[in-house]
Scaffold this motif. Structure first.
Motif, PDB file in Angstrom:
ATOM      1  N   TYR A 178     -28.102 -13.381 -22.502  1.00  0.00           N
ATOM      2  CA  TYR A 178     -28.808 -12.676 -21.358  1.00  0.00           C
ATOM      3  C   TYR A 178     -27.673 -11.697 -20.669  1.00  0.00           C
ATOM      4  O   TYR A 178     -26.620 -12.463 -20.171  1.00  0.00           O
ATOM      5  N   LEU A 179     -28.054 -10.442 -20.491  1.00  0.00           N
ATOM      6  CA  LEU A 179     -26.915  -9.664 -19.987  1.00  0.00           C
ATOM      7  C   LEU A 179     -27.564  -8.755 -18.616  1.00  0.00           C
ATOM      8  O   LEU A 179     -28.785  -8.829 -18.494  1.00  0.00           O
ATOM      9  N   THR A 180     -26.737  -8.444 -17.942  1.00  0.00           N
ATOM     10  CA  THR A 180     -26.792  -7.554 -16.817  1.00  0.00           C
ATOM     11  C   THR A 180     -25.575  -6.718 -16.749  1.00  0.00           C
ATOM     12  O   THR A 180     -24.689  -6.874 -16.948  1.00  0.00           O
ATOM     13  N   ASN A 181     -25.736  -5.422 -16.069  1.00  0.00           N
ATOM     14  CA  ASN A 181     -24.672  -4.514 -15.907  1.00  0.00           C
ATOM     15  C   ASN A 181     -24.119  -5.038 -14.464  1.00  0.00           C
ATOM     16  O   ASN A 181     -24.267  -5.330 -13.676  1.00  0.00           O
ATOM     17  N   ILE A 182     -22.724  -4.638 -14.846  1.00  0.00           N
ATOM     18  CA  ILE A 182     -21.700  -5.084 -13.760  1.00  0.00           C
ATOM     19  C   ILE A 182     -21.056  -3.866 -13.603  1.00  0.00           C
ATOM     20  O   ILE A 182     -20.239  -3.460 -14.553  1.00  0.00           O
ATOM     21  N   THR A 183     -20.622  -3.509 -12.466  1.00  0.00           N
ATOM     22  CA  THR A 183     -19.787  -2.334 -12.050  1.00  0.00           C
ATOM     23  C   THR A 183     -18.499  -2.884 -11.409  1.00  0.00           C
ATOM     24  O   THR A 183     -18.650  -3.436 -10.359  1.00  0.00           O
ATOM     25  N   VAL A 184     -17.367  -2.367 -11.987  1.00  0.00           N
ATOM     26  CA  VAL A 184     -16.098  -2.830 -11.668  1.00  0.00           C
ATOM     27  C   VAL A 184     -15.058  -1.697 -11.494  1.00  0.00           C
ATOM     28  O   VAL A 184     -15.226  -0.862 -12.338  1.00  0.00           O
ATOM     29  N   GLY A 185     -14.586  -1.139 -10.319  1.00  0.00           N
ATOM     30  CA  GLY A 185     -13.823  -0.081  -9.949  1.00  0.00           C
ATOM     31  C   GLY A 185     -14.500   1.173 -10.568  1.00  0.00           C
ATOM     32  O   GLY A 185     -13.713   1.992 -11.019  1.00  0.00           O
ATOM     33  N   GLY A 186     -15.740   1.319 -10.371  1.00  0.00           N
ATOM     34  CA  GLY A 186     -16.636   2.362 -10.731  1.00  0.00           C
ATOM     35  C   GLY A 186     -16.957   2.516 -12.287  1.00  0.00           C
ATOM     36  O   GLY A 186     -17.456   3.403 -12.508  1.00  0.00           O
ATOM     37  N   GLN A 187     -16.545   1.479 -12.830  1.00  0.00           N
ATOM     38  CA  GLN A 187     -16.696   1.423 -14.617  1.00  0.00           C
ATOM     39  C   GLN A 187     -17.996   0.262 -14.695  1.00  0.00           C
ATOM     40  O   GLN A 187     -17.889  -0.823 -14.038  1.00  0.00           O
ATOM     41  N   THR A 188     -18.857   0.565 -15.453  1.00  0.00           N
ATOM     42  CA  THR A 188     -20.175  -0.341 -15.581  1.00  0.00           C
ATOM     43  C   THR A 188     -19.979  -0.848 -17.079  1.00  0.00           C
ATOM     44  O   THR A 188     -20.227   0.114 -17.940  1.00  0.00           O
ATOM     45  N   PHE A 189     -20.342  -1.984 -17.109  1.00  0.00           N
ATOM     46  CA  PHE A 189     -20.637  -2.695 -18.511  1.00  0.00           C
ATOM     47  C   PHE A 189     -21.384  -3.656 -18.316  1.00  0.00           C
ATOM     48  O   PHE A 189     -21.982  -4.443 -17.466  1.00  0.00           O
ATOM     49  N   PRO A 190     -22.167  -3.735 -19.618  1.00  0.00           N
ATOM     50  CA  PRO A 190     -23.210  -5.143 -19.835  1.00  0.00           C
ATOM     51  C   PRO A 190     -22.424  -6.360 -19.774  1.00  0.00           C
ATOM     52  O   PRO A 190     -21.267  -6.414 -20.438  1.00  0.00           O
ATOM     53  N   ALA A 191     -22.656  -7.292 -18.948  1.00  0.00           N
ATOM     54  CA  ALA A 191     -22.066  -8.612 -18.863  1.00  0.00           C
ATOM     55  C   ALA A 191     -23.030  -9.742 -19.228  1.00  0.00           C
ATOM     56  O   ALA A 191     -24.200  -9.788 -19.003  1.00  0.00           O
ATOM     57  N   ILE A 192     -22.530 -10.901 -19.780  1.00  0.00           N
ATOM     58  CA  ILE A 192     -23.297 -12.073 -20.133  1.00  0.00           C
ATOM     59  C   ILE A 192     -23.202 -12.780 -18.690  1.00  0.00           C
ATOM     60  O   ILE A 192     -22.536 -12.954 -17.676  1.00  0.00           O
ATOM     61  N   VAL A 193     -24.542 -13.355 -18.263  1.00  0.00           N
ATOM     62  CA  VAL A 193     -24.943 -13.995 -17.087  1.00  0.00           C
ATOM     63  C   VAL A 193     -24.849 -15.695 -17.541  1.00  0.00           C
ATOM     64  O   VAL A 193     -25.528 -15.994 -18.091  1.00  0.00           O
ATOM     65  N   ASP A 194     -23.658 -15.996 -16.981  1.00  0.00           N
ATOM     66  CA  ASP A 194     -23.493 -17.351 -17.164  1.00  0.00           C
ATOM     67  C   ASP A 194     -23.418 -18.384 -15.826  1.00  0.00           C
ATOM     68  O   ASP A 194     -22.376 -18.218 -15.226  1.00  0.00           O
ATOM     69  N   THR A 195     -24.319 -19.403 -15.799  1.00  0.00           N
ATOM     70  CA  THR A 195     -24.190 -20.394 -14.703  1.00  0.00           C
ATOM     71  C   THR A 195     -23.245 -21.408 -15.487  1.00  0.00           C
ATOM     72  O   THR A 195     -23.044 -22.473 -14.344  1.00  0.00           O
ATOM     73  N   GLY A 196     -22.782 -21.545 -16.358  1.00  0.00           N
ATOM     74  CA  GLY A 196     -22.116 -22.632 -17.064  1.00  0.00           C
ATOM     75  C   GLY A 196     -20.442 -22.281 -16.888  1.00  0.00           C
ATOM     76  O   GLY A 196     -19.767 -23.293 -17.243  1.00  0.00           O
ATOM     77  N   SER A 197     -20.012 -21.084 -16.251  1.00  0.00           N
ATOM     78  CA  SER A 197     -18.952 -20.947 -16.023  1.00  0.00           C
ATOM     79  C   SER A 197     -18.645 -20.304 -14.865  1.00  0.00           C
ATOM     80  O   SER A 197     -19.710 -19.667 -14.309  1.00  0.00           O
ATOM     81  N   SER A 198     -17.475 -20.013 -14.331  1.00  0.00           N
ATOM     82  CA  SER A 198     -17.058 -19.316 -12.926  1.00  0.00           C
ATOM     83  C   SER A 198     -16.364 -17.909 -12.880  1.00  0.00           C
ATOM     84  O   SER A 198     -16.517 -17.503 -11.926  1.00  0.00           O
ATOM     85  N   ASP A 199     -15.756 -17.662 -14.123  1.00  0.00           N
ATOM     86  CA  ASP A 199     -15.028 -16.448 -14.067  1.00  0.00           C
ATOM     87  C   ASP A 199     -15.725 -15.172 -14.326  1.00  0.00           C
ATOM     88  O   ASP A 199     -16.710 -15.176 -15.138  1.00  0.00           O
ATOM     89  N   THR A 200     -15.544 -14.292 -13.400  1.00  0.00           N
ATOM     90  CA  THR A 200     -15.971 -12.951 -14.071  1.00  0.00           C
ATOM     91  C   THR A 200     -14.891 -12.294 -14.621  1.00  0.00           C
ATOM     92  O   THR A 200     -13.744 -12.081 -14.002  1.00  0.00           O
TER      93      THR A 200
END
Length: 387
Positions: free
Chosen positions: A26-48
């Motif tokens: 399961y993915l959602t978009n994450i924007t970091v520093g103005g750049q947008t990427f699909p990322a895995i949504v994970d409740t089983g880990s803590s790091d972005t």
């Protein structure tokens, strides 16, 4: 990948989820520093983290591979192109996942936005070494568990990462609470079961709501229970002097035909959006899979229960806090990359020893809304209406 949109209401923010890798992620978009990427949504880990542009790719044995072999959906996050990125010197990011994937590299701080929820100075990994079995869509991961499970270390050599030089930090949602960006200190997740089985993109497969509830229909069957903590030295669940890592619940019983003859209670079971299947104690998995018609068969080499794709799955419920949460039989038979080969949604997670972590994955989570209150250290499970 189709653009995913979030909406904002009274400091509650909702991101739409999509499926990839035949809907195993399961993915959602994450924007970091103005750049947008699909990322895995994970409740089983803590790091972005986002893979860094120019990264080196490896297989799971550590042998160099082409960049394409890692299967990321982009060339990676450019730290130099971000106007808000700041390096975190003299530290390193180093993480390994249960399937053997691993990543390591530099760490930094940047502005991060998910579903309209924006935080500043968020610490994140920017790994430049990756062993990753990617889906061709995601470029990173959004970790939602506790700070003590993060993976930054006070060494520039990731191979020397250890508990002694571990530097816990605030994950994305913890940062949002501390920056007063949300009204309520909880987030909620509703994962829809797969619809199309598209290998790359299956849009509108659920919601991740920060500070509120996702817009799905639910029943009155709900329970709120404490999140179980762990003993820091032994990693065994405890109620005294705890540290919090995972979203661990005390399961009163796994309920199915003849389950009363088994010891099915378990208090080391986590709710993990980053895992597709349920991984439960050996005797639970064995006896449940014997109830398929025709029976599931266990493949020793692959360590999996296989079922006929047209089999009848037995009823299965999870007793949490005295409430039963049934799993729809449709979630208990999963097709593989070969449409004629199917596996059971409930697999063998090992013997029920105190330090063995069992998992209620997407197979269970398709049927409930899970609400994670990280200030009260409580988890609310609410049955979804049939859909």
């Amino acid at each position: 990948m189709t653009s995913l949109r979030g909406h904002v209401s009274s400091n509650n923010f909702t991101a739409v989820l999509a499926g990839s890798d035949f809907d195993q992620e399961y993915l959602t978009n994450i924007t970091v520093g103005g750049q947008t990427f699909p990322a895995i949504v994970d409740t089983g880990s803590s790091d972005t983290w986002l893979v860094k542009k120019g990264f080196g790719c490896f297989d799971l044995d550590g042998d160099p591979q082409s960049e394409k072999s890692c299967g990321f959906g982009s060339s990676g996050f450019s730290t130099t192109a971000s106007k808000t990125f700041e390096k975190f010197p003299d530290v390193s990011f180093n993480i390994s996942y249960g399937d053997g994937e691993f990543l390591s590299g530099p760490v930094g701080f940047d502005t991060v936005s998910v579903g309209g929820l924006k935080v500043t100075q968020q610490e994140l990994g920017t790994p430049d070494l990756a062993a990753w079995n990617g889906d061709g869509v995601n470029s990173g991961l959004l970790g939602l568990a506790y700070p003590d499970l993060t993976s930054v270390y006070n060494t520039t050599d990731p191979t020397k990462a250890s508990d002694a030089n571990h530097i816990p930090y605030d994950p994305f949602f913890t940062t949002a609470i501390k920056q007063s960006k949300v009204t309520n200190p909880y987030f909620s997740i509703a994962l829809n079961r797969p619809s199309s089985g598209n290998p790359t993109n299956d849009p509108n497969l659920g919601f991740l709501a920060f500070g509120g509830m996702p817009p799905v229909a639910v029943s009155k069957n709900a329970v709120t229970v404490p999140i179980q903590g762990y003993a820091a030295k032994t990693g065994v669940p405890t109620t005294k002097n705890v540290v919090y890592w995972f979203y661990t619940v005390d399961v009163a019983a796994f309920v199915f035909t003849d389950s009363t003859s088994l010891s099915t209670a378990n208090n080391n079971t986590i709710l993990d959006t980053g895992t597709t299947l349920n991984y439960l104690p050996t005797d639970v998995a064995k006896n449940y899979n014997a109830g398929f018609k025709p029976k599931a068969t266990f493949d020793e080499e692959q360590g999996l229960y296989f079922v006929a794709c047209n089999a009848t799955a037995p009823v299965f419920s999870v007793n949490i806090g005295g409430k039963l949460f049934p799993i729809d039989p449709r979630d208990q038979i999963l097709t593989t990359n070969d449409e004629n080969v199917c596996i059971s949604g409930t697999q063998d997670g090992g013997e029920a020893t105190p330090d063995t972590v069992f998992i209620l994955g997407d197979v269970f989570l398709h049927n409930v809304v899970s609400t994670f209150n990280i200030e009260a250290n409580q988890l609310t499970v609410t049955q979804r209406n049939e859909y």
